[in-house]
Design an enzyme around this catalytic site. Structure first.
Site, mmCIF file in Angstrom:
data_model
loop_
_atom_site.group_PDB
_atom_site.id
_atom_site.type_symbol
_atom_site.label_atom_id
_atom_site.label_comp_id
_atom_site.label_asym_id
_atom_site.label_seq_id
_atom_site.Cartn_x
_atom_site.Cartn_y
_atom_site.Cartn_z
ATOM 1 N N TRP A 1 0.875 -1.249 0.126
ATOM 2 C CA TRP A 1 0.037 -0.125 -0.108
ATOM 3 C C TRP A 1 0.841 1.297 0.017
ATOM 4 O O TRP A 1 0.151 2.517 0.183
ATOM 5 C CB TRP A 1 -0.922 -0.199 1.198
ATOM 6 C CG TRP A 1 -0.005 -0.314 2.422
ATOM 7 C CD1 TRP A 1 -0.141 -1.699 3.135
ATOM 8 C CD2 TRP A 1 0.732 0.497 3.139
ATOM 9 N NE1 TRP A 1 0.821 -1.501 4.149
ATOM 10 C CE2 TRP A 1 1.121 -0.426 4.323
ATOM 11 C CE3 TRP A 1 1.019 1.740 3.270
ATOM 12 C CZ2 TRP A 1 2.247 -0.007 5.242
ATOM 13 C CZ3 TRP A 1 2.199 2.291 4.282
ATOM 14 C CH2 TRP A 1 2.446 1.282 5.286
ATOM 15 N N LYS B 1 -3.244 -8.544 -7.487
ATOM 16 C CA LYS B 1 -3.937 -8.164 -6.201
ATOM 17 C C LYS B 1 -3.456 -6.952 -5.382
ATOM 18 O O LYS B 1 -2.147 -7.148 -5.013
ATOM 19 C CB LYS B 1 -3.718 -9.470 -5.127
ATOM 20 C CG LYS B 1 -4.857 -9.426 -3.870
ATOM 21 C CD LYS B 1 -4.829 -10.056 -2.977
ATOM 22 C CE LYS B 1 -3.516 -9.523 -1.998
ATOM 23 N NZ LYS B 1 -4.167 -8.000 -1.320
ATOM 24 N N ALA C 1 -3.081 -4.168 -2.541
ATOM 25 C CA ALA C 1 -3.167 -4.154 -0.994
ATOM 26 C C ALA C 1 -4.705 -3.823 -0.673
ATOM 27 O O ALA C 1 -5.380 -2.759 -1.464
ATOM 28 C CB ALA C 1 -1.979 -3.327 -0.396
ATOM 29 N N GLU C 2 -5.157 -4.296 0.166
ATOM 30 C CA GLU C 2 -6.416 -4.154 0.848
ATOM 31 C C GLU C 2 -6.568 -2.737 1.424
ATOM 32 O O GLU C 2 -7.856 -2.202 1.342
ATOM 33 C CB GLU C 2 -6.895 -5.290 1.942
ATOM 34 C CG GLU C 2 -5.839 -5.389 3.028
ATOM 35 C CD GLU C 2 -4.818 -6.287 3.061
ATOM 36 O OE1 GLU C 2 -4.426 -6.349 1.573
ATOM 37 O OE2 GLU C 2 -4.098 -6.740 3.757
ATOM 38 N N GLY D 1 -4.905 -10.671 1.811
ATOM 39 C CA GLY D 1 -3.671 -11.584 1.509
ATOM 40 C C GLY D 1 -3.792 -13.026 1.878
ATOM 41 O O GLY D 1 -3.541 -13.814 0.909
ATOM 42 N N GLY E 1 6.391 -6.637 -0.489
ATOM 43 C CA GLY E 1 5.824 -6.529 0.984
ATOM 44 C C GLY E 1 6.809 -6.885 2.267
ATOM 45 O O GLY E 1 7.944 -6.703 1.937
ATOM 46 N N GLU F 1 10.510 -8.320 -3.520
ATOM 47 C CA GLU F 1 10.830 -7.039 -2.987
ATOM 48 C C GLU F 1 10.433 -6.678 -1.698
ATOM 49 O O GLU F 1 9.190 -6.503 -1.384
ATOM 50 C CB GLU F 1 10.804 -5.909 -3.935
ATOM 51 C CG GLU F 1 11.791 -4.623 -4.084
ATOM 52 C CD GLU F 1 10.868 -3.775 -3.098
ATOM 53 O OE1 GLU F 1 11.498 -3.704 -1.839
ATOM 54 O OE2 GLU F 1 10.452 -2.746 -3.817
ATOM 55 N N CYS G 1 10.513 0.927 1.905
ATOM 56 C CA CYS G 1 11.197 -0.087 2.110
ATOM 57 C C CYS G 1 12.603 0.177 2.325
ATOM 58 O O CYS G 1 13.428 -0.539 2.878
ATOM 59 C CB CYS G 1 10.918 -1.311 1.072
ATOM 60 S SG CYS G 1 10.999 -0.785 -0.507
ATOM 61 N N GLU H 1 12.175 -3.056 11.188
ATOM 62 C CA GLU H 1 11.756 -2.221 10.219
ATOM 63 C C GLU H 1 10.422 -1.621 10.843
ATOM 64 O O GLU H 1 9.520 -2.255 11.106
ATOM 65 C CB GLU H 1 11.107 -2.872 8.899
ATOM 66 C CG GLU H 1 10.921 -1.840 7.980
ATOM 67 C CD GLU H 1 10.588 -2.444 6.507
ATOM 68 O OE1 GLU H 1 9.917 -3.793 6.484
ATOM 69 O OE2 GLU H 1 10.904 -1.801 5.549
ATOM 70 N N ILE H 2 10.397 -0.159 11.189
ATOM 71 C CA ILE H 2 9.193 0.459 11.731
ATOM 72 C C ILE H 2 8.350 0.908 10.626
ATOM 73 O O ILE H 2 7.055 0.997 10.901
ATOM 74 C CB ILE H 2 9.865 1.500 12.620
ATOM 75 C CG1 ILE H 2 10.715 1.048 13.674
ATOM 76 C CG2 ILE H 2 8.711 2.249 13.215
ATOM 77 C CD1 ILE H 2 11.612 2.241 14.452
HETATM 78 P P1 ADP Z 1 2.467 -4.847 4.626
HETATM 79 O O1 ADP Z 1 2.830 -5.056 6.213
HETATM 80 O O2 ADP Z 1 3.110 -3.672 3.936
HETATM 81 O O3 ADP Z 1 0.967 -4.657 4.553
HETATM 82 P P2 ADP Z 1 2.152 -7.465 3.839
HETATM 83 O O4 ADP Z 1 3.570 -8.226 3.152
HETATM 84 O O5 ADP Z 1 1.424 -7.905 4.722
HETATM 85 O O6 ADP Z 1 2.782 -5.984 3.992
HETATM 86 O O7 ADP Z 1 1.401 -7.124 2.421
HETATM 87 C C1 ADP Z 1 1.670 -6.705 1.097
HETATM 88 C C2 ADP Z 1 0.947 -7.538 0.219
HETATM 89 O O8 ADP Z 1 1.036 -8.938 0.622
HETATM 90 C C3 ADP Z 1 -0.710 -7.089 0.217
HETATM 91 O O9 ADP Z 1 -1.378 -7.157 -0.968
HETATM 92 C C4 ADP Z 1 -1.300 -8.444 1.299
HETATM 93 O O10 ADP Z 1 -2.572 -8.488 0.953
HETATM 94 C C5 ADP Z 1 -0.527 -9.341 0.717
HETATM 95 N N1 ADP Z 1 -0.407 -10.595 1.583
HETATM 96 C C6 ADP Z 1 -0.461 -10.793 2.653
HETATM 97 N N2 ADP Z 1 -0.440 -12.032 3.351
HETATM 98 C C7 ADP Z 1 -0.290 -12.777 2.174
HETATM 99 C C8 ADP Z 1 -0.338 -14.202 2.045
HETATM 100 N N3 ADP Z 1 -0.460 -15.242 2.824
HETATM 101 N N4 ADP Z 1 -0.396 -14.637 0.611
HETATM 102 C C9 ADP Z 1 -0.171 -13.716 -0.401
HETATM 103 N N5 ADP Z 1 -0.413 -12.238 -0.221
HETATM 104 C C10 ADP Z 1 -0.343 -11.885 0.992
#
Ligand code: ADP
Length: 496
Positions: A169, A193, A195-196, A226, A246, A268, A302, A399-400
């Site tokens: 996001w 997909k 980010a939510e 995710g 992520g 990444e 990042c 990482e904060i």
């Molecule tokens: P952040 O902490 O920056 O949200 P995430 O790694 O949790 O980082 O999220 C980055 C992306 O990965 C988002 O689109 C999230 O929905 C997706 N994501 C989170 N968990 C999973 C998973 N188990 N499998 C695939 N995608 C995931």
């Protein structure tokens, strides 16, 4: 200073754009999710709901993956000349430019980043990335290979197939461009997909991609969570490759989930990047670069320069100047063009950052500026600097992903190299010095995918970006990213 005060102070506050697309895009159609479920996306500056967005799940990912497979194997994409793919990428770039204000506004609305940054950084970088890869589409050449015997041997680069792309996001639209542009240039089709927290700009961009003439099924977008939509994409047998940006912990789950189908993976991930300031630097430039290197994008980068190593002899002076700059940052309404720092993206990040500030205080680091929430609505946090941080404090190791900087004094070159490398991450590093030899020695010694010398956060579509160690696998941008989306084929022909 509260966000509300800032709003009153400015006459040029931009209004938020209309949200046009909230459904899934599958095979060129805007559809509800099979389950009928939706999730809300919020404005982090006001905590108010912006829109309900269709929530994709395994069933929707299945439809999207099949549409992408069909478009790849038998649809118009498979027959299109490479140069025409490049033309469509350029057309999408043109449309993004035409709709720059709207897209920048959507980015600011959904993510909270200052409109000045959306306009001057996110959008231009995304557009540039599309144009850069448009140029690559018809330049993916192979080699002729002199093998033994009477044979003609050559290699060619073919698209890897259906690319599953999962993005975070912090730079929603820029991540779309980094992912779509090389994939499309290489001839892949896409299931993305977003980010939510930030699905809106991606959906609008997908609408522009259709308008540009990118055929139905080539780009499919399935917003959702995710562990449901994301995991289904990773496991889907019709998906050949996953490109993920992520957290490294999520990448570990993805790697395990991808094992069954042996998907190609590029990651990444996060960082805890050292920013090294030597006493012989241009002090004002180093202070300005250090401020930008950490506080840009609310610290949600990042590659943020979150461990600032400062040579002892200039430490006091450096921190004094740094505090002055941090205090000058204008935190508030992200739709005010004079704002330089908006809210954090959501409550979870906001709480996490405040808890790290607490950990910094508990560990005995000296909070020299900031450290608190701003206002009582929206996820605003003061630009925060901790001084006298030691290597083992949680604020120096973890990482904060927020506006929290750690300053760590050092004595000499060898010491700082060892300490800079004392991390599981290796995404980026920077060094500030007037000594060219020293700069090159740092560039050589620091284990990181990118090293900036007397600058920070300089990104270009042509310059590869990615991490050593737990900061990633593979590189994005530049010619390097095209390797992620192509398979090498060897053809050997008898000349007898
Ligand atoms: P952040 O902490 O920056 O949200 P995430 O790694 O949790 O980082 O999220 C980055 C992306 O990965 C988002 O689109 C999230 O929905 C997706 N994501 C989170 N968990 C999973 C998973 N188990 N499998 C695939 N995608 C995931």
């Amino acid at each position: 200073m509260s966000p509300a005060t800032l709003e009153k102070a400015s006459e040029k506050v931009v209004s938020a754009p209309k949200v046009r697309r909230t459904k899934l895009l599958i095979n060129g159609e805007w559809v509800d999710s099979r389950s009928g479920k939706t999730f809300a996306t919020y404005n982090p500056a006001t905590e108010e709901k912006i829109a309900d967005v269709a929530e994709g799940d395994a069933a929707d990912i299945d439809l999207a993956a099949k549409a992408a497979r069909k478009a790849f194997e038998s649809g118009p994409w498979s027959k299109m000349d490479a140069r025409d793919r490049g033309r469509l990428l350029n057309k999408l770039a043109d449309l993004a430019e035409t709709h720059l204000e709207e897209l920048a506004g959507l980015e600011t609305l959904d993510n909270g980043k200052p409109i000045a940054d959306s306009r001057a950084a996110d959008l231009p970088l995304a557009i540039d990335c599309l144009r850069y890869y448009a140029g690559w589409a018809d330049k993916l050449v192979g080699e002729t290979v002199p093998i033994r015997g009477n044979y003609f041997c050559y290699t060619k680069r073919e698209p890897v197939g259906v690319a599953g792309q999962i993005i975070p996001w912090n730079f929603p639209l820029l991540m779309v461009a980094w992912k779509w542009a090389p994939a499309l240039a290489a001839g892949c089709t896409i299931v993305m997909k977003p980010a939510e927290q930030t699905p809106l700009s991606c959906l609008r961009f997908a609408e522009l991609a259709l308008e540009a003439g990118i055929p139905p099924g080539v780009i499919n977008v399935v917003p959702g969570y995710g562990p449901t939509a994301g995991a289904a994409l990773v496991k889907h047998p019709d998906v050949d490759k996953i490109a993920f940006t992520g957290e490294h912990r999520t990448a570990q789950i993805i790697m395990a989930d991808a094992a069954q189908t042996l998907k190609r993976l590029t990651f990444e991930l996060g960082g805890k990047s050292p920013n090294i300031i030597f006493a012989d630097c241009d002090l004002d430039a180093a202070v300005a670069g250090t401020e930008f290197g950490l506080f840009f994008n609310q610290g949600q980068c990042c590659c943020a320069g979150s461990r600032v190593f400062v040579e002892q002899s200039i430490h006091e002076k450096f921190v004094e100047k740094l505090i002055a700059r941090a205090k000058q940052r204008k935190v508030g309404n992200p739709f005010d063009p004079s704002t330089t720092q908006g809210p954090q993206v959501d409550k979870a990040q906001f709480d996490k950052i405040l808890s790290y500030i607490g950990k910094g205080n508990e560990a005995g680091a000296k909070c020299v500026t900031g450290g608190k929430r701003i206002g009582d609505k929206g996820f605003f946090i003061e630009p925060t600097v901790f001084d006298r941080v030691t290597d083992d404090m949680p604020i120096a190791t973890d990482e904060i992903f927020g506006p929290v900087m750690s300053v760590l004094p050092f004595k000499d070159f060898d010491e700082v190299v060892t300490r800079a490398n004392k991390t599981i991450f290796g995404l980026a590093a920077a060094v500030w010095t007037r000594d060219v030899g020293k700069a090159h020695r740092i560039a050589k010694s620091v284990r990181a995918g990118t090293v900036w010398v007397n600058c920070y956060d300089v990104f270009d579509a042509a310059a590869p970006f990615g991490g050593f160690k737990m900061s990633g696998i593979g590189r994005e941008l530049g010619a390097a990213a095209l390797n992620n989306y192509t398979e090498l084929k060897t053809v050997t022909m008898s000349l007898d």
